[in-house]
Design a protein around this motif. Structure first.
Motif, PDB file in Angstrom:
ATOM      1  N   GLN A  52       1.066  -1.094   0.304  1.00 54.60           N
ATOM      2  CA  GLN A  52      -0.192   0.138   0.084  1.00 54.60           C
ATOM      3  C   GLN A  52       0.859   1.301   0.377  1.00 54.60           C
ATOM      4  O   GLN A  52       0.433   2.288  -0.928  1.00 54.60           O
ATOM      5  CB  GLN A  52      -1.205   0.263   1.328  1.00 54.60           C
ATOM      6  N   THR A  64       0.908   4.546  -2.869  1.00 61.32           N
ATOM      7  CA  THR A  64       0.809   5.499  -2.752  1.00 61.32           C
ATOM      8  C   THR A  64       1.445   6.094  -2.917  1.00 61.32           C
ATOM      9  O   THR A  64       2.127   7.646  -3.556  1.00 61.32           O
ATOM     10  CB  THR A  64       0.569   5.685  -0.857  1.00 61.32           C
ATOM     11  N   GLY A 116      -0.552  16.234   8.193  1.00 62.66           N
ATOM     12  CA  GLY A 116      -0.499  17.727   6.902  1.00 62.66           C
ATOM     13  C   GLY A 116      -0.544  19.135   6.977  1.00 62.66           C
ATOM     14  O   GLY A 116      -0.230  19.675   6.295  1.00 62.66           O
ATOM     15  N   VAL A 141      10.461  17.032  -3.425  1.00 61.52           N
ATOM     16  CA  VAL A 141       9.427  17.210  -2.252  1.00 61.52           C
ATOM     17  C   VAL A 141       8.260  16.579  -2.228  1.00 61.52           C
ATOM     18  O   VAL A 141       8.197  15.952  -0.917  1.00 61.52           O
ATOM     19  CB  VAL A 141       8.518  18.722  -2.295  1.00 61.52           C
ATOM     20  N   THR A 151       7.571  14.663   1.179  1.00 62.21           N
ATOM     21  CA  THR A 151       6.204  14.208   1.653  1.00 62.21           C
ATOM     22  C   THR A 151       5.725  13.020   2.123  1.00 62.21           C
ATOM     23  O   THR A 151       5.042  12.829   3.039  1.00 62.21           O
ATOM     24  CB  THR A 151       5.267  15.250   1.423  1.00 62.21           C
ATOM     25  N   TYR A 176       4.610  10.714   5.092  1.00 60.10           N
ATOM     26  CA  TYR A 176       3.524  10.586   6.247  1.00 60.10           C
ATOM     27  C   TYR A 176       3.482   9.649   5.847  1.00 60.10           C
ATOM     28  O   TYR A 176       2.416   8.731   6.975  1.00 60.10           O
ATOM     29  CB  TYR A 176       2.563  11.273   4.632  1.00 60.10           C
ATOM     30  N   ASN A 225       2.422   7.600   9.438  1.00 62.66           N
ATOM     31  CA  ASN A 225       0.820   6.912   9.940  1.00 62.66           C
ATOM     32  C   ASN A 225       0.941   5.157  10.869  1.00 62.66           C
ATOM     33  O   ASN A 225       0.436   4.573  11.228  1.00 62.66           O
ATOM     34  CB  ASN A 225       0.308   6.666   8.579  1.00 62.66           C
TER      35      ASN A 225
END
Lengths: 318, 286
Positions: A11, A15, A248, A285, A289, A293, A297
């Protein structure tokens, strides 16, 4: 556990791939020819063709993406089309600034938010709750970049208590480093703490009304133990989720904070890159990011099982 | 079929709101702010772009300029009034965008199991994506403007709307009157439109009330960074961006627009809180 890690890994990869691909294609759809921007004075067709060949701009988008992905896997994110510096080197100087700012801000936000939220729930209906609620509402409503401006105006320019801008790496001079980062951390951290406070308060109120808390009180536990060990621990699940979801907001907040305090971090790098159409930097960037993220998580999921042993990472027990 | 539902009747809601002094005060402030914003082109004492180089940086309290003037001699009061108009416009546009996309998706996720996994996953992904990067990208592709700022902010607010609508739909779906409607042979879309949506209105309303101040703050940030409303159009964010350069010389030009943003956002947030409390069937103050 192994099955969970496997699912999680693919996953994450999906992503990462999607985020990178969307941005890669998106910025190539932008109006404006980067070759023209790079050419400077000499805009002859030959010069432009040479630039396109050098940066691979003459190939199809898919070939360009494939090359980017292959290089990224090997740790090569290309060079900035503006400064000619390697993107990995830029990240190497910018990321530590932002990571320090973000970690300290999250720490401050959690301490303030969980503390005030607990007090508000325990002292329900008393002045302490009104104060905490009022501060949280103001925290949700105030533009934090404006607080930053006002802080610079009154704490830096007028009184000289704090430096108005700039950054000193921690390893060069820890004291000067902290002196420079205090105001940005306070501005960013208090902003995030309002959301955490409200969430803590509401889940603490839920926990304080449960049977096991009443039982704990009835068997004569000290209030401190009831609140800390029983109620707070059980409401922390929600708090951890919220902190994870604030990622975020944290990144957005860091961009603005860095812009105001002139911190040479990841956020400033992002804004500069977008205004200057610096493709390799924008791609990097987004990649960073998205990776952050996914990583955070995953950490949040692991924290769940630390706080509440009944939750097994991967869902099923064992 | 006329089914009564779980929506508190309007009379009781109004009574509860009227008993709460914070709700009354915030409502009055909001009404005044909206009036000022709507009427600002006629109320403002000067045109917001009108420069007067003979009177730059006059402090607040100067006759003719109650809140002073900025670096170009423009009237700060007039600019704040029109800036509030821009803020409210972006706030309402953004939240409208988020509602138009978010409410149907939330209904679908809550009502149709097959949709839930995809929509909820998407919402989770969006929720953690830094909204500023999205806004920056949109400004780069389509140019910086009020409308693009509103769209970027609106997109960022979709996941919040989806979550709230989805969970309320799940709750409503399990209630007897929906089951009765199913037994009656009503179609899914009819049930959604006739039973679920009207009953979910209250949670949507609360979510919208807290989304507007967030959008107002978002607009201020974007305009401050140069990604939103473009000068010389007045916006509280761009006012702060200019004021930053002259803050030491004219502190009021940096402080007053920020206070205006805070007042607007605070009024919305306080009213949203009161509305949620008043709609809470338990009547608790959470």
């Amino acid at each position: 556990m192994r099955g969970y890690l496997f699912t999680r890994a693919w996953q994450s990869l999906l992503t990462l791939f999607l985020a990178t691909a969307v941005v890669f294609l998106g910025i190539r759809a932008l109006p404006g020819d980067p070759a023209l921007a790079l050419a400077g004075e000499d805009r002859s067709p030959e010069a432009l063709a040479a630039i396109r060949a050098e940066y691979g701009l003459d190939q199809s988008v898919f070939v360009q993406f494939g090359r980017f992905a292959w290089n990224a896997v090997r740790g090569d994110l290309g060079t900035s089309t503006r400064t000619g510096v390697e993107v990995t080197a830029m990240l190497g100087t910018a990321l530590p600034v932002t990571i320090e700012l973000a970690l300290l801000a999250i720490l401050l936000a959690t301490v303030l938010g969980v503390g005030a939220g607990t007090v508000a729930a325990v002292r329900r209906g008393r002045p302490a709750e009104w104060l905490a609620n009022g501060l949280a509402l103001i925290g949700l409503s105030v533009p934090h970049f404006w607080l930053g401006l006002v802080a610079i105006l009154y704490l830096s320019v007028s009184t000289g208590l704090f430096p108005a801008s700039g950054f000193v790496p921690f390893l060069d001079d820890p004291v000067a480093n902290l002196h420079h980062i205090v105001l940005p951390v306070v501005i960013l951290g208090t902003g995030l703490s309002a959301v955490i406070m409200r969430q803590t308060r509401s889940s603490m109120l839920d926990a304080l009304g449960t049977d096991y808390v009443r039982t704990a009180k009835a068997k004569g536990l000290r209030p401190r133990a009831v609140i800390g060990r029983h109620a707070l621990r059980n409401s922390l699940i929600v708090v951890v989720t919220i902190v994870g979801l604030q990622l975020g907001a944290l990144i957005s907040g860091a961009v603005v904070t860095e812009q105001i305090f002139g911190l040479p971090g990841f956020g400033k790098m992002t804004i500069d890159a977008v205004f200057q159409r610096d493709y390799p930097v924008i791609q990097a960037v987004v990649l960073v990011t998205a990776t952050a993220y996914i990583g955070i998580n995953f950490l949040v999921d692991l924290l769940y099982s630390l706080i509440d042993p009944r939750i097994r990472v991967g869902g099923a027990a064992a | 079929m006329t089914t009564t539902t779980t929506v508190p009747d309007r009379g009781r809601l109004l009574r509860r709101l009227r008993r709460n002094p914070l709700a009354v005060v915030s409502f009055v402030v909001l009404t005044l702010a909206v009036l000022v914003a709507v009427l600002s082109p006629w109320l403002a004492p000067y045109a917001p772009e009108a420069t007067d180089f003979g009177r730059t940086f006059t402090p607040p309290g100067t006759p003719g300029h109650p809140l002073g003037t900025d670096d170009l001699g423009r009237d700060v009061l007039s600019r704040i009034m029109l800036g509030m108009r821009a803020s409210l416009t972006v706030g309402v546009l953004a939240v409208a965008t988020a509602l138009v996309i978010g409410v149907p998706l939330g209904l679908a996720a809550g009502y149709f199991r097959a949709c839930d996994a995809v929509i909820s996953r998407l919402a989770d992904l969006m929720l953690a994506f830094p909204f500023l990067i999205l806004a920056v990208g949109l400004a780069a592709i389509r140019g910086a403007s009020l409308a693009n700022a509103a769209v970027a902010i609106g997109i960022a607010q979709i996941p919040g709307i989806i979550r709230v609508v989805r969970s309320d739909t799940l709750r409503l779906k399990s209630l007897d009157f929906v089951a009765a409607s199913v037994v009656d042979g009503a179609g899914d879309l009819w049930i959604l439109r006739r039973h679920v949506l009207p009953n979910a209105t209250s949670v949507v309303l609360v979510q919208a009330t807290v989304a507007i101040p967030a959008a107002i703050l978002g607009e201020a940030v974007l305009s401050f960074l140069g990604l939103g409303i473009q000068p010389p159009d007045p916006s509280l964010g761009t006012m702060l961006a200019t004021a930053q350069q002259f803050a030491a010389r004219a502190p009021w030009s940096a402080i007053l627009p920020g206070l205006a943003i805070m007042l607007l956002a605070l009024a919305f947030n306080v009213f949203g809180d009161s509305l949620r409390d008043a709609l809470d069937p338990k009547g608790s103050t959470r």
